[in-house]
Design a protein around this motif. Structure first.
Motif, short mmCIF file in Angstrom:
data_model
loop_
_atom_site.label_atom_id
_atom_site.label_comp_id
_atom_site.label_asym_id
_atom_site.label_seq_id
_atom_site.Cartn_x
_atom_site.Cartn_y
_atom_site.Cartn_z
N THR A 106 0.85 -1.19 0.00
CA THR A 106 0.00 0.00 0.00
C THR A 106 0.89 1.24 0.00
OG1 THR A 106 -0.06 0.20 2.41
CG2 THR A 106 -1.69 -1.26 1.39
N GLY A 107 0.30 2.39 -0.29
CA GLY A 107 1.06 3.63 -0.25
C GLY A 107 1.66 3.92 1.10
N PRO A 108 0.87 3.84 2.19
CA PRO A 108 1.45 4.07 3.51
C PRO A 108 2.58 3.10 3.87
CG PRO A 108 -0.93 4.30 3.61
CD PRO A 108 -0.60 3.79 2.23
N LEU A 109 2.46 1.83 3.47
CA LEU A 109 3.55 0.89 3.71
C LEU A 109 4.81 1.32 3.00
CD1 LEU A 109 1.96 -2.70 3.39
CD2 LEU A 109 3.01 -1.69 5.44
N LEU A 110 4.68 1.70 1.75
CA LEU A 110 5.83 2.12 0.95
C LEU A 110 6.48 3.37 1.56
CD1 LEU A 110 7.35 1.30 -1.57
CD2 LEU A 110 5.74 2.67 -2.92
N ALA A 111 5.66 4.32 1.99
CA ALA A 111 6.20 5.52 2.63
C ALA A 111 6.94 5.17 3.92
CB ALA A 111 5.08 6.52 2.90
N ASP A 112 6.36 4.28 4.73
CA ASP A 112 7.01 3.92 5.99
C ASP A 112 8.31 3.17 5.76
OD1 ASP A 112 5.10 5.16 7.51
OD2 ASP A 112 4.02 3.32 8.07
N ILE A 113 8.41 2.40 4.68
CA ILE A 113 9.67 1.73 4.35
C ILE A 113 10.74 2.78 4.04
CG2 ILE A 113 10.85 0.34 2.60
CD1 ILE A 113 8.25 -1.37 2.46
N TYR A 114 10.39 3.78 3.22
CA TYR A 114 11.37 4.79 2.84
C TYR A 114 11.63 5.81 3.95
CZ TYR A 114 12.56 3.31 -1.82
OH TYR A 114 13.08 2.61 -2.88
N LEU A 115 10.73 5.87 4.93
CA LEU A 115 10.97 6.70 6.12
C LEU A 115 11.80 5.95 7.16
CD1 LEU A 115 7.43 8.29 6.55
CD2 LEU A 115 9.57 9.57 6.18
N GLY A 116 11.98 4.64 6.99
CA GLY A 116 12.74 3.85 7.95
C GLY A 116 11.91 3.35 9.12
N LYS A 117 10.61 3.50 9.05
CA LYS A 117 9.74 3.05 10.14
C LYS A 117 9.44 1.55 10.04
CE LYS A 117 6.40 6.04 11.19
NZ LYS A 117 5.28 7.00 11.03
N ILE A 118 9.51 1.00 8.83
CA ILE A 118 9.42 -0.44 8.61
C ILE A 118 10.75 -0.90 8.04
CG2 ILE A 118 8.32 -2.26 7.25
CD1 ILE A 118 5.74 -0.69 7.36
N GLN A 119 11.45 -1.81 8.73
CA GLN A 119 12.82 -2.15 8.34
C GLN A 119 13.02 -3.62 8.00
OE1 GLN A 119 15.53 -0.66 11.33
NE2 GLN A 119 14.92 1.46 11.00
N SER A 120 11.99 -4.44 8.19
CA SER A 120 12.13 -5.87 7.90
C SER A 120 11.00 -6.34 7.01
CB SER A 120 12.11 -6.67 9.20
OG SER A 120 12.06 -8.06 8.94
N TRP A 121 11.31 -7.29 6.12
CA TRP A 121 10.28 -7.84 5.25
C TRP A 121 9.28 -8.69 6.03
CZ3 TRP A 121 9.20 -5.80 0.91
CH2 TRP A 121 10.20 -5.19 0.13
N SER A 122 9.62 -9.10 7.24
CA SER A 122 8.69 -9.87 8.06
C SER A 122 7.87 -8.99 9.00
CB SER A 122 9.46 -10.92 8.89
OG SER A 122 10.40 -10.30 9.75
N ASP A 123 7.91 -7.69 8.81
CA ASP A 123 7.14 -6.76 9.64
C ASP A 123 5.65 -7.13 9.56
OD1 ASP A 123 5.51 -4.12 10.04
OD2 ASP A 123 7.51 -3.68 10.83
#
Length: 362
Positions: A140-157
């Motif tokens: 989703t858009g929010p997921l993608l943004a959080d990945i590039y913000l560094g808030k999500i750092q693992s593929w198993s999140d």
């Protein structure tokens, strides 16, 4: 005798006149050849493959099977990124820039330029995950943004797992990759992140050059694609045709209607048809995050920005000649390379736009 002498004199004068005419004609031809020069453009890496294809077709069409090829029929296109291409237009030998980030009407008017779309495409989100092929991963858009913000750092999140309940995601760190140089693809990608994340919009916004909060840089699209190939757990963004030709896996992206859509021509067409191009000024419009069930949310158009002020009418018109032929005969080449050709109604509007504008300051 006098009559014979008169004819002799006349023949001599005629020979001089003929010789002078030939000399003048030769001088004109030599002068024209000396003034002839290639159409010079620079800018978007996204558009580089199709501009190269159209350039070769233009030269062949104008030569029309003959041996002579005028420099006027050649196209020199430098792949330097959208922003650098627009900046290069300040140089007097440049004719057009290709940019994925359109220029607003005020800036165009101040610089004596015009703008129109030449082709459309999609920016794909690409990954390197073992066992997860093209179109399997959903983001989703929010997921993608959080990945590039560094808030999500693992593929198993858990947030990624929630969007992909049927996938076995690795417990692997996400390696964020992005362009180092100024890039229209970066503009389109960050324009989308700004549309779906208020935090991204506030902190970073949309631009061709970004101070990224994290991740590794790569100079140019090919180096970025190579970095994805070489990095397990990588995520990046690239023009979909180039990504698919490089055999990279792409993610489905959720659009405003909640549908997960592939970065394919149908999704770009759906985004483009949601725009009333006749109501735009200088075709200034964005294809990102458009309404519609089928719309791919990271769609874009590539625009030609043509220098009008300070250029001869000959130079101005031959850029139109190049793209007129591309629109008429190059749609198949564009589609074969993964782009979306302009619809005929939009091509008609562009040709009407050309007809309304005359060169100034020449």
């Amino acid at each position: 005798m006098m009559l014979a002498a008169g004819f002799a004199s006349l023949r001599g004068n005629w020979a001089k006149i003929t010789s002078g005419a030939i000399t003048l004609a030769a001088a004109v031809l030599i002068g024209a050849a000396a003034q002839a020069e290639p159409i010079r453009g620079a800018g978007s890496t996204l558009a580089a493959p199709i501009i190269g294809k159209w350039a070769a077709a233009y030269e062949n069409a104008r030569a029309d099977g003959g041996d002579y090829v005028s420099p006027d029929w050649k196209v020199d296109y430098e792949i330097i990124g959208s922003l650098a291409g627009v900046l290069r237009l300040d140089q007097p030998d440049m004719d057009f820039a290709a940019t994925d980030a359109p220029i607003n009407a005020d800036e165009l008017r101040k610089a004596g330029r015009q703008q129109f779309p030449i082709v459309m495409g999609a920016i794909a989100v690409v990954t390197n995950l073992d066992g997860i092929g093209p179109g399997s991963l959903r983001l989703t858009g929010p997921l993608l943004a959080d990945i590039y913000l560094g808030k999500i750092q693992s593929w198993s999140d858990p947030a990624i797992k929630a969007a992909n309940p049927d996938l076995t995601l690795p417990d692997l760190r996400i390696s964020v990759l992005h362009r180092k140089d100024s890039s229209g693809s970066t503009f389109v990608f960050t324009e989308y992140l700004s549309a779906v994340s208020e935090e991204w919009k506030t902190k970073y916004g949309a631009n061709t050059l970004i101070s990224w909060p994290l991740g590794a840089d790569a100079e140019g699209t090919q180096n970025l694609i190579r970095a994805v190939h070489d990095t397990k757990g990588a995520i990046a963004y690239a023009e979909s045709g180039q990504a698919q030709r490089a055999s990279l896996s792409y993610a489905l992206i959720q659009n405003k209607s909640g549908k997960f859509v592939k970065p394919e021509p149908e999704g770009v067409q759906a985004a483009a048809t949601s725009i009333d191009w006749a109501q735009t000024t200088d075709f200034f419009a964005s294809l990102t995050d458009r309404d519609g069930d089928a719309a791919y949310p990271i769609s874009t158009a590539v625009f030609a920005v043509v220098q009008v002020s300070g250029r001869s009418e000959h130079r101005y018109r031959r850029v139109h000649d190049l793209f007129r032929l591309a629109f008429a005969q190059g749609a198949g080449d564009a589609a074969a390379l993964g782009y979306v050709p302009l619809p005929k109604t939009l091509v008609d509007q562009i040709e009407q736009y050309w007809a309304r504008q005359e060169p100034v300051g020449n």
